[in-house]
Design a protein around this motif. Structure first.
Motif, short mmCIF file in Angstrom:
data_model
loop_
_atom_site.label_atom_id
_atom_site.label_comp_id
_atom_site.label_asym_id
_atom_site.label_seq_id
_atom_site.Cartn_x
_atom_site.Cartn_y
_atom_site.Cartn_z
N VAL A 436 43.74 -9.04 49.29
CA VAL A 436 44.38 -8.29 48.22
C VAL A 436 45.75 -8.87 47.92
O VAL A 436 46.09 -9.17 46.78
CB VAL A 436 44.52 -6.80 48.60
CG1 VAL A 436 45.21 -6.04 47.48
CG2 VAL A 436 43.16 -6.21 48.90
N ALA B 137 21.67 7.53 49.60
CA ALA B 137 22.13 6.15 49.40
C ALA B 137 23.41 5.89 50.18
O ALA B 137 23.56 4.85 50.82
CB ALA B 137 22.35 5.88 47.91
N CYS B 140 22.82 5.19 53.67
CA CYS B 140 22.18 3.92 53.98
C CYS B 140 23.19 2.89 54.48
O CYS B 140 22.82 1.91 55.10
CB CYS B 140 21.50 3.34 52.75
SG CYS B 140 19.93 4.10 52.41
N PHE B 141 24.45 3.09 54.13
CA PHE B 141 25.48 2.18 54.64
C PHE B 141 25.84 2.62 56.05
O PHE B 141 26.24 3.77 56.25
CB PHE B 141 26.74 2.24 53.80
CG PHE B 141 26.58 1.81 52.38
CD1 PHE B 141 26.55 0.46 52.05
CD2 PHE B 141 26.49 2.73 51.35
CE1 PHE B 141 26.42 0.06 50.73
CE2 PHE B 141 26.36 2.33 50.04
CZ PHE B 141 26.32 0.99 49.73
N PHE B 145 30.58 -0.14 57.93
CA PHE B 145 30.44 -1.05 56.80
C PHE B 145 31.01 -0.40 55.55
O PHE B 145 31.73 -1.01 54.77
CB PHE B 145 28.96 -1.42 56.59
CG PHE B 145 28.41 -2.33 57.64
CD1 PHE B 145 28.28 -1.91 58.95
CD2 PHE B 145 28.04 -3.63 57.33
CE1 PHE B 145 27.78 -2.75 59.93
CE2 PHE B 145 27.55 -4.48 58.31
CZ PHE B 145 27.41 -4.03 59.61
N ALA B 149 34.26 -1.59 53.44
CA ALA B 149 34.10 -1.96 52.04
C ALA B 149 35.06 -1.14 51.18
O ALA B 149 35.74 -1.68 50.31
CB ALA B 149 32.66 -1.75 51.60
N ALA B 152 38.86 -1.85 51.23
CA ALA B 152 39.32 -2.93 50.38
C ALA B 152 39.87 -2.40 49.06
O ALA B 152 40.70 -3.02 48.42
CB ALA B 152 38.18 -3.91 50.11
N LEU B 153 39.39 -1.21 48.69
CA LEU B 153 39.77 -0.63 47.40
C LEU B 153 41.17 -0.07 47.38
O LEU B 153 41.77 0.07 46.33
CB LEU B 153 38.80 0.51 47.08
CG LEU B 153 37.66 0.25 46.11
CD1 LEU B 153 36.77 1.46 46.05
CD2 LEU B 153 38.18 -0.07 44.73
N VAL C 19 22.16 1.96 46.20
CA VAL C 19 23.03 1.31 47.18
C VAL C 19 23.67 0.06 46.58
O VAL C 19 24.87 -0.18 46.70
CB VAL C 19 22.22 0.93 48.44
CG1 VAL C 19 22.96 -0.11 49.27
CG2 VAL C 19 21.94 2.17 49.27
N ILE C 22 26.43 1.02 44.12
CA ILE C 22 27.63 1.50 44.80
C ILE C 22 28.38 0.33 45.42
O ILE C 22 29.59 0.14 45.23
CB ILE C 22 27.28 2.54 45.89
CG1 ILE C 22 26.57 3.75 45.27
CG2 ILE C 22 28.53 2.99 46.63
CD1 ILE C 22 26.08 4.75 46.31
N GLY C 23 27.64 -0.48 46.17
CA GLY C 23 28.25 -1.61 46.87
C GLY C 23 28.93 -2.56 45.91
O GLY C 23 30.09 -2.95 46.10
N ILE C 26 32.10 -0.97 44.36
CA ILE C 26 33.22 -0.90 45.31
C ILE C 26 33.86 -2.26 45.49
O ILE C 26 35.07 -2.42 45.37
CB ILE C 26 32.72 -0.39 46.69
CG1 ILE C 26 32.31 1.07 46.60
CG2 ILE C 26 33.81 -0.55 47.74
CD1 ILE C 26 31.74 1.62 47.88
N LEU C 27 33.01 -3.26 45.73
CA LEU C 27 33.54 -4.59 46.03
C LEU C 27 34.32 -5.17 44.88
O LEU C 27 35.44 -5.67 45.03
CB LEU C 27 32.39 -5.54 46.36
CG LEU C 27 31.85 -5.45 47.75
CD1 LEU C 27 30.79 -6.49 47.94
CD2 LEU C 27 32.98 -5.67 48.73
N LEU C 29 35.55 -3.75 42.19
CA LEU C 29 36.68 -3.00 41.65
C LEU C 29 37.88 -3.13 42.57
O LEU C 29 39.01 -2.87 42.17
CB LEU C 29 36.31 -1.53 41.47
CG LEU C 29 35.31 -1.27 40.35
CD1 LEU C 29 34.94 0.19 40.29
CD2 LEU C 29 35.89 -1.72 39.00
N ALA C 30 37.63 -3.52 43.81
CA ALA C 30 38.74 -3.65 44.76
C ALA C 30 39.68 -4.75 44.29
O ALA C 30 39.26 -5.74 43.74
CB ALA C 30 38.19 -3.98 46.14
N PRO C 31 40.98 -4.53 44.51
CA PRO C 31 41.93 -5.58 44.14
C PRO C 31 41.74 -6.82 45.01
O PRO C 31 41.12 -6.74 46.07
CB PRO C 31 43.29 -4.94 44.40
CG PRO C 31 43.02 -3.83 45.36
CD PRO C 31 41.63 -3.37 45.09
N LEU C 288 25.15 -5.97 53.03
CA LEU C 288 25.02 -4.54 52.73
C LEU C 288 23.56 -4.21 52.38
O LEU C 288 23.01 -3.21 52.85
CB LEU C 288 25.94 -4.15 51.57
CG LEU C 288 27.40 -3.96 51.91
CD1 LEU C 288 28.19 -3.55 50.67
CD2 LEU C 288 27.58 -2.90 53.00
#
Lengths: 563, 298, 318
Positions: A436, B137, B140-141, B145, B149, B152-153, C19, C22-23, C26-27, C29-31, C288
């Motif tokens: 980041v 869903a 499922c993660f 994990f 993930a 990171a946001l 899934v 979503i994954g 998330i990934l 959109l993350a900076p 994932l």
């Protein structure tokens, strides 16, 4: 130099090449170049000669995993261990910065006629009899292909700096190539020293060079052939018996990936790993490591400088006085001595100490809270609520950011924070994960202030223009890495001139002056020059720390075991 | 935490019930581990709230000359860290943060879980199915994990870490609530409420939800434990709460490299986490037994 | 049965689709992004970084990137790693072995140990052993896995010197014994939680069986306790237990990631962490998706086995 190789006995014994170089550089720097690589002392310290045939194996422990094997594609330092061992470049940068021919017969210069028309025309003669690891002969076509591939539109090349100026590449014969430059650009010599040549006969046949099988099992002209990769674990090389240069003297090399520095050190201590480069040994084991028998610990200088990088567009930093006050109240000594166990050396310059362009005469930093307070008082920053200074209604406050998970940096940050609070500056820590912080936050100058270790040069050339020139500010449409947004007309002019001249003495003068300006203006507050502790087993000969390479296994071909 | 825990001895006397002497409370009191857990947590909270005021050291005061002092060696009772800060002071301040993160993340996750669960359980049909598939869903993660993930946001700060943990731990609650509501919906009182013309919102939150409170309380307690653990995991992996604010998790960050020379850096915060999490799990276990309706009917 | 299977598989496909969305969201959109690693070192210019970003297609709108990624995935192409320049599937395949080794060995350990503790606890209900096992299981579920790993390393590697502090084998010595030696530490750490879960389930399922009529009958017939235990009780208690293993997959995967980090184990957990720090989107998405598939398979197998073990179970929608 004496403190750089503190081993068990205080001095290095197995690094004769370096001593010889020191001796040579005393007499005439120019001669050093002709000695070439892997030069070993014939006299002086009793160093055994290299074996007649390749013998033995070296295990190199790496805390990051090398993953990118095409040397023209993006990669990080550990990847270069693979590149320099498997591939060759036209010439290489020696520890003292001189360029030594490798695939070329000579390094082109204005003196030998290789560079003419004021730097616009280049001609390079290539070494004959060089073969690729698969037996195909190496020719000028390979060089042409490599230079063209870097500029090929779809190819994900690492950097095009310098290469983008190349025009009209002509193969004049199997072993001669020439091209023209759009403008004179002296750093291109150093850039080519870090540009490995790839085989045309393999890559040109691939459907897409980006995803060619070659990228997973590279073929080069270097001292070692690619043998095997176990992802997440290790990479193995074997000796290239037809290598054109000195060596190789080792039968094999294993690059072992051990993701934890403590575990890596433990394996070095027990002897399972022979050499620990790059991230090296954690500083807190320095004491202990120097006492190990049969191991040496080298403080290997690196080209990266740890700096405080203010965003000069942030209201707190626009004023030089603030930067000077922050610098004066930074306890560099405590940072280096306590947190880093005195291993790296505090520095005043953005340039590594070993570079020919390093200016040793810069004013010395003095840690003084009083002086810092005085500077701010004089500049009109008055103490207000909770002791935080204000001027024209603006509070002296900023957020200091660095990578999360880097314990030493976080400690360093908190130490500085405590000092700066004493001079009435309010600091907030705002750390982020590497992916980041070095993203838009960094390259689009969204940070307020950073603690960062980075290099201020062009590849291995001392030209700092990409980091300091006013046309290198990405957020203002520039293409460089001047993320602090520094604008200084005098420095701009000097750096332009430095790029256009091939005369090293003149360039040296220029870069000395640039360093003075940077030291005075403080667009970055230098803390120390990185100096990782590299561990090496006794009896392993050939190790030469090299500031002009990005890692110190650069000359692996000339390494061998003493018997 | 889907462990089937055996019920405590079923010697439940059917004595007359007063509100504060209900069998549930008595059953909880008889659950020795749960009482132990409750006592430990109370003690921890008291220590973390008042302790720092009694100590001579500030948790952020750096004294570089005093770094790596081992426990019981001098004026620092539990020793110092790599910057010479007092570990006891830091442990107590970290306790404030970690426990608040635990409670707040629990509150947020329960709120999300209840909303999703109630709506899905009440409306069933397309809305319910869609919501529950989303829950599936998310499940499922594997939790780490998902945590990594999402981490990171966000920029790591206390509120964002709370949100992060809540976002990854509401699903179980939603499932429990949904199942409860689905079964409660057909009961007499719910049917009666519908026939009396009560609004859907009223039925959902005033009639049905209070009857599903027992499993929610249990899930809430276990979620506190989960949140404290989760905080320590993300901090350990380097994505947690930022210094100089201490938390039990970020005190452990980097401790591995000092394992040989200063093991207390790793041992102490870890022990604090384990103690707190174990206590919450004990309480949760006790509550489960205490609030078990099957036991109530005996 | 087959109708049930088809329905469950269809559900799984829908879940995987959600899934993936979503994954991906998330990934992306993350900076930050995959080029940060190069920006940090300072020897690539902004022009280079911008060019690479365009070449990787990162400058296009997110939905376009997603649809393209999904389209390729449906065609069996999992993408090429940004960091490795290798197909994602090949990279994952190269890392999954060590993770499986760790997961399988620790599951085996947890089963044996957990079953033993559970059975003993059930037979000697309310004994000291039973109480200790109950408390122990609760504590085991409360210890942060990585911290337990640190303690194991501190005691057995740093202190006693019995176990290696990490890695899968010693460089230059890949013998079976050497690998086994390296496996002990991480295996114990990863098995901790599962052992606790197993022992609790085993205990309650044993208790249920022991109190059933046919066991009482067997006892009345005067059969030996041991015979009854092995022949009747254990067999009937074990069957539902197998389903637990399937449902444990997500916990196990999370645990494996942390354990691999502490013990520098070269598996998928390390790969995931490395890929997260490089923002290697294709690899992260690949892992994932794969873990989601494993989780779904685990629960599917659990359901099917549960049906096999107990044919009385009726299958409704869920």
């Amino acid at each position: 130099m004496s403190d750089r190789f503190k081993g068990k006995s205080g001095f290095e014994l197995a690094m004769p090449a370096l001593r010889r170089r020191d001796f040579l550089s005393l007499s005439a720097a120019g001669i050093a170049a002709s000695v070439g690589f892997g030069a070993r002392a014939q006299s002086g310290t009793a160093v055994p000669p290299p074996p007649k045939a390749p013998k033995g194996q070296v295990v190199i422990g790496l805390s990051q995993e090398p993953k990118s094997f095409n040397p023209l594609m993006p990669g990080v330092e550990v990847d270069e261990v693979v590149w320099t061992s498997v591939f060759s470049s036209l010439w290489m940068a020696a520890p003292d910065g001189t360029l030594v021919p490798d695939l070329a017969v000579a390094v082109p210069s204005e003196e030998n006629g290789g560079i003419s028309e004021g730097g616009l025309a280049w001609t390079v003669k290539l070494r004959e009899g060089v073969v690729w690891h698969d037996g195909a002969p190496f020719t000028a076509e390979d060089v042409k292909y490599s230079l063209e591939l870097i500029m090929a539109p779809g190819f994900k090349s690492r950097t095009r700096v310098g290469h983008e100026l190349v025009r009209d590449i002509v193969v004049k014969g199997p072993h001669e190539i020439s091209w023209r430059m759009e403008r004179a650009f002296a750093p291109y010599l150093a850039q080519l020293a870090n540009t490995q040549i790839v085989p045309k006969h393999i890559l040109s046949k691939a459907e897409d060079p980006n995803t060619a099988a070659f990228n997973g099992s590279p073929i080069g002209t270097g001292p070692f052939r690619w043998s095997e990769r176990r992802p997440g674990d290790s990479i193995t090389f074997v000796a290239n018996e037809r290598y054109h240069g000195d060596g190789p003297y080792l039968e094999g090399v294993v690059l072992k990936y051990i993701p934890d520095m403590t575990a890596l050190y433990a394996q070095f201590r027990t002897g399972q790993v022979d050499f620990v480069p790059i991230s090296g040994i954690p500083a807190n084991y320095y004491e202990e490591a120097t006492k190990l028998s049969g191991r040496k610990v080298a403080v290997a200088p690196s080209g990266n400088i740890e700096v405080i990088m203010p965003n000069l567009e942030h209201p707190a930093f626009t004023e030089k006085a603030v930067r000077q006050a922050l610098y004066a109240s930074m306890n560099k000594e405590a940072i280096v001595d306590a947190l880093y166990y005195g291993v790296p050396k505090p520095t005043e310059s953005y340039s590594p100490r070993e570079s020919w362009a390093f200016n040793p005469n810069l004013p010395k930093h003095e840690y003084s809270i009083d002086k810092a307070n005085k500077i701010l008082d004089e500049a009109g920053w008055k103490r207000a609520g909770r002791g935080i200074r204000e001027k024209n209604g603006k509070r002296l406050e900023f957020a200091l950011s660095t990578t999360t998970g880097n314990a030493l940096r976080e400690q360093c940050q908190q130490l500085m924070m405590q000092d700066w609070q004493q001079i009435g500056v309010s600091i907030k820590i705002n750390n982020m994960p590497g992916a980041v912080i070095w993203g838009d936050f960094y390259v689009r100058s969204q940070f307020e202030c950073l603690l960062v270790g980075t290099a201020f040069r062009t590849g291995v050339d001392p030209d700092p223009a990409p980091r300091f020139a006013s046309d290198a500010i990405p957020v203002k449409g520039g293409s460089g890495g001047n993320y602090m947004q520094w604008v200084n007309a005098e420095a701009d002019k000097l750096m332009k001139e430095g790029q256009a001249t091939f005369n090293q003495e003149r360039r040296k003068e220029i870069y000395f002056k640039v360093q003075e300006i940077v030291r005075e203006e403080l667009p970055i507050l230098p803390i120390f020059q990185y100096a990782p502790l590299e561990g090496i087993k006794d009896g392993l000969i050939g190790y030469q720390p090299n500031i002009n390479q990005r890692q110190n296994a650069w000359n692996l071909g000339s390494w061998y075991w003493a018997r | 935490m889907s462990v089937v825990t055996p019920t405590s001895p079923q010697a439940v006397a059917s004595s007359p019930r007063s509100r504060w002497n209900s069998p549930a409370i008595r059953r909880f009191r008889r659950h020795k581990l749960a009482v132990f857990g409750a006592a430990t947590i109370t003690l921890m909270v008291v220590a973390c709230v008042f302790g720092p005021m009694l100590l001579p050291y500030n948790d952020t005061y750096i004294d570089i000359r005093q770094r790596f002092a081992p426990p019981f060696s001098g004026s620092h009772i539990l020793g110092t860290d790599p910057l010479g800060r007092d570990i006891l002071a830091r442990l107590l301040m970290a306790g404030r943060i970690s426990l608040s993160v635990g409670f707040s993340a629990m509150a947020v996750s329960i709120a999300i879980g209840i909303c999703v669960g109630v709506i899905a359980g009440f409306y069933q049909g397309v809305v319910g199915a869609a919501l529950m598939r989303f829950v599936d869903a998310m499940l499922c993660f594997p939790s780490i994990f998902l945590l990594l993930a999402i981490s990171a946001l966000i920029e790591p700060s206390v509120p964002s870490i709370v949100l992060l943990i809540a976002m990854t731990s509401w699903m179980e609650v939603a499932r429990v609530v949904e199942a409860q509501i689905r079964s409660l919906r057909t009961r007499d009182f719910a049917v009666a409420a519908v026939s009396m013309g009560a609004s859907n919102t009223r039925i959902m939150f005033r009639e049905l939800l209070p009857n599903a409170i027992a499993p929610i309380v249990v899930a809430a307690t276990l979620n506190v434990a989960h949140a404290i653990l989760a905080e320590s995991y993300i901090s350990f992996l380097g994505y947690g709460i930022q210094p100089p604010t201490p938390s039990w998790g970020n005190m452990l960050e980097g401790a591995q490299s000092y394992l040989t020379s200063a093991p207390w850096l790793a041992i102490l915060p870890g022990a604090a986490i384990t103690l707190a999490v174990t206590s919450f799990n004990f309480i949760g276990d006790g509550l489960r037994d205490a609030l078990d309706p099957r036991l109530d009917q005996r | 049965m087959s109708g049930f299977l088809i329905r469950r598989l269809l559900q799984a496909v829908v879940l995987l689709f959600i899934v993936s969305m979503i994954g991906f969201a998330i990934l992306h959109l993350a900076p930050g992004g995959p080029l940060s690693q190069f920006a940090a070192s300072g020897d690539m210019t902004q022009a280079d970084l911008d060019r690479l970003s365009a070449q990787l297609g990162l400058d296009r709108p997110l939905p376009v990137q997603y649809v393209e990624w999904l389209w390729r995935l449906l065609g069996g192409d999992w993408g090429v790693s940004y960091r490795d320049q290798q197909p994602v599937l090949r990279i994952i395949a190269a890392h999954i072995g060590p993770t499986m080794e760790l997961m399988l060995s620790s599951t085996l350990l947890a089963m044996l140990l957990g079953a033993w503790i559970g059975i003993l606890g059930a037979i000697k209900r309310y004994s000291l052993f039973d109480s200790l096992a109950t408390i122990g299981a609760m504590i085991a579920l409360s210890i942060p896995t990585f911290w337990f790993g640190l303690v194991i390393i501190y005691v057995f590697s740093v202190g006693l010197g019995w176990l290696p502090a990490g890695n899968r084998y010693t460089v230059g010595d890949g013998s079976f014994l050497n690998r086994l030696h390296h496996l002990i530490g991480p295996c114990i750490v990863l098995a901790l939680v599962s052992t606790a879960v197993w022992s609790r389930y085993m205990r309650s399922s044993m208790l249920e069986v022991i109190n059933q009529d046919y066991i009482r009958t067997a006892r009345a017939k005067g059969l030996s306790e041991r015979y009854i235990l092995v022949r009747h009780a254990l067999r009937n208690a074990l069957l539902p237990m197998i389903t637990i293993t399937g449902l444990q997959v997500p916990t196990l995967l999370s645990g494996a990631l942390v354990t691999e980090t502490v013990f520098t184990w070269p598996g998928m957990g390390r790969l995931f962490l490395d890929s997260i720090s490089y923002r290697d989107y294709p690899t992260i998405m690949g892992i994932l998706m794969l873990t989601a598939i494993m989780v779904l398979l685990g629960s599917l197998i659990a359901d099917v086995l549960y049906g096999v073990a107990d044919p009385r179970i009726e299958r409704n929608g869920q």
